[in-house]
Motif scaffolding. Structure first.
Motif, PDB file in Angstrom:
ATOM      1  N   ASP A  58      -2.794  11.790   7.262  1.00  0.00           N
ATOM      2  CA  ASP A  58      -2.995  10.549   6.525  1.00  0.00           C
ATOM      3  C   ASP A  58      -3.807  10.780   5.254  1.00  0.00           C
ATOM      4  O   ASP A  58      -3.972   9.861   4.440  1.00  0.00           O
ATOM      5  CB  ASP A  58      -3.724   9.517   7.386  1.00  0.00           C
ATOM      6  CG  ASP A  58      -2.896   9.056   8.575  1.00  0.00           C
ATOM      7  OD1 ASP A  58      -3.481   8.912   9.676  1.00  0.00           O
ATOM      8  OD2 ASP A  58      -1.689   8.832   8.403  1.00  0.00           O
ATOM      9  N   ARG A 104       0.718   5.725  -0.643  1.00  0.00           N
ATOM     10  CA  ARG A 104      -0.193   6.854  -0.654  1.00  0.00           C
ATOM     11  C   ARG A 104       0.505   8.070  -1.245  1.00  0.00           C
ATOM     12  O   ARG A 104       1.739   8.184  -1.211  1.00  0.00           O
ATOM     13  CB  ARG A 104      -0.705   7.162   0.752  1.00  0.00           C
ATOM     14  CG  ARG A 104       0.361   7.635   1.729  1.00  0.00           C
ATOM     15  CD  ARG A 104      -0.231   7.730   3.134  1.00  0.00           C
ATOM     16  NE  ARG A 104       0.737   8.219   4.109  1.00  0.00           N
ATOM     17  CZ  ARG A 104       0.523   8.276   5.416  1.00  0.00           C
ATOM     18  NH1 ARG A 104      -0.651   7.851   5.919  1.00  0.00           N
ATOM     19  NH2 ARG A 104       1.461   8.730   6.227  1.00  0.00           N
ATOM     20  N   TYR A 120      -4.742   6.507  -1.758  1.00  0.00           N
ATOM     21  CA  TYR A 120      -4.072   5.267  -1.389  1.00  0.00           C
ATOM     22  C   TYR A 120      -4.140   4.289  -2.557  1.00  0.00           C
ATOM     23  O   TYR A 120      -5.208   4.088  -3.152  1.00  0.00           O
ATOM     24  CB  TYR A 120      -4.725   4.660  -0.151  1.00  0.00           C
ATOM     25  CG  TYR A 120      -4.340   5.370   1.118  1.00  0.00           C
ATOM     26  CD1 TYR A 120      -4.789   6.656   1.385  1.00  0.00           C
ATOM     27  CD2 TYR A 120      -3.488   4.771   2.049  1.00  0.00           C
ATOM     28  CE1 TYR A 120      -4.408   7.325   2.551  1.00  0.00           C
ATOM     29  CE2 TYR A 120      -3.115   5.427   3.209  1.00  0.00           C
ATOM     30  CZ  TYR A 120      -3.577   6.706   3.455  1.00  0.00           C
ATOM     31  OH  TYR A 120      -3.190   7.361   4.594  1.00  0.00           O
ATOM     32  N   TRP A 167       0.859  -1.174   0.000  1.00  0.00           N
ATOM     33  CA  TRP A 167       0.000   0.000   0.000  1.00  0.00           C
ATOM     34  C   TRP A 167       0.902   1.233   0.000  1.00  0.00           C
ATOM     35  O   TRP A 167       1.838   1.328   0.796  1.00  0.00           O
ATOM     36  CB  TRP A 167      -0.904   0.035   1.220  1.00  0.00           C
ATOM     37  CG  TRP A 167      -2.048  -0.917   1.170  1.00  0.00           C
ATOM     38  CD1 TRP A 167      -2.125  -2.150   1.760  1.00  0.00           C
ATOM     39  CD2 TRP A 167      -3.302  -0.722   0.504  1.00  0.00           C
ATOM     40  NE1 TRP A 167      -3.343  -2.733   1.491  1.00  0.00           N
ATOM     41  CE2 TRP A 167      -4.079  -1.869   0.727  1.00  0.00           C
ATOM     42  CE3 TRP A 167      -3.840   0.314  -0.259  1.00  0.00           C
ATOM     43  CZ2 TRP A 167      -5.367  -2.018   0.208  1.00  0.00           C
ATOM     44  CZ3 TRP A 167      -5.117   0.173  -0.767  1.00  0.00           C
ATOM     45  CH2 TRP A 167      -5.878  -0.980  -0.529  1.00  0.00           C
ATOM     46  N   ARG A 208       4.849   9.915  -3.924  1.00  0.00           N
ATOM     47  CA  ARG A 208       4.204   8.701  -3.447  1.00  0.00           C
ATOM     48  C   ARG A 208       5.075   8.063  -2.367  1.00  0.00           C
ATOM     49  O   ARG A 208       6.291   7.958  -2.527  1.00  0.00           O
ATOM     50  CB  ARG A 208       3.998   7.742  -4.613  1.00  0.00           C
ATOM     51  CG  ARG A 208       3.115   6.563  -4.307  1.00  0.00           C
ATOM     52  CD  ARG A 208       2.688   5.856  -5.592  1.00  0.00           C
ATOM     53  NE  ARG A 208       1.903   6.751  -6.451  1.00  0.00           N
ATOM     54  CZ  ARG A 208       1.257   6.343  -7.544  1.00  0.00           C
ATOM     55  NH1 ARG A 208       1.295   5.072  -7.893  1.00  0.00           N
ATOM     56  NH2 ARG A 208       0.579   7.209  -8.268  1.00  0.00           N
ATOM     57  N   GLY A 262      -6.369   3.500  -7.136  1.00  0.00           N
ATOM     58  CA  GLY A 262      -6.299   4.465  -6.055  1.00  0.00           C
ATOM     59  C   GLY A 262      -7.659   4.742  -5.446  1.00  0.00           C
ATOM     60  O   GLY A 262      -8.688   4.736  -6.133  1.00  0.00           O
TER      61      GLY A 262
END
Length: 124
Positions: free
Chosen positions: A89, A37, A93, A35, A44, A117
């Motif tokens: 956060d 993000r 993702y 994973w 990224r 995503g």
């Protein structure tokens, strides 16, 4: 391998979300599933990864203790449980798959297959 990420949304700080990554075309067996993000204007970054065959797990320091990556072999899916979410956060993702030629786990350039995503927005 075709990947489909889902589960993003809008949540308040301190809340939780569960992201899913489903594969079609072949099983995840032998792959590392990661994973990543990407926030607006930022590069990224690695979040978490799991080596499918050995169930070895890795986390970025920024999410350790809050996020949990897991897999379901019957469903050929990988999940990212995100707890105690913070505004930082907030990002799109992505799930991705890397073949056995890549011995690492955090370099997104080494991943071969990507999902589309899913957006996670954490409000303060």
């Amino acid at each position: 391998v075709q990947l489909q990420a889902s589960g993003g949304g809008l949540v308040q700080a301190g809340g939780s979300l569960r992201l899913s990554c489903a594969a079609s075309g072949r099983t995840f067996s032998g792959y590392t599933i990661g994973w990543f993000r990407q926030a607006p204007g930022k590069e990224r970054e690695f979040v978490a990864a799991i080596r499918w065959s050995y169930v070895t797990i890795y986390y970025a320091n920024s999410v350790k203790g809050r996020f949990t990556i897991s897999r379901d072999s019957a469903k050929n899916a990988v999940y990212l449980q995100m707890n105690n979410l913070k505004p930082e956060d907030t990002a799109v993702y992505y799930c991705a798959a890397a073949g056995t030629s890549y011995s690492g786990y955090s370099d997104y350039l080494r991943y071969d297959y990507w999902g589309q995503g899913t957006l996670v927005t954490v409000s303060s």
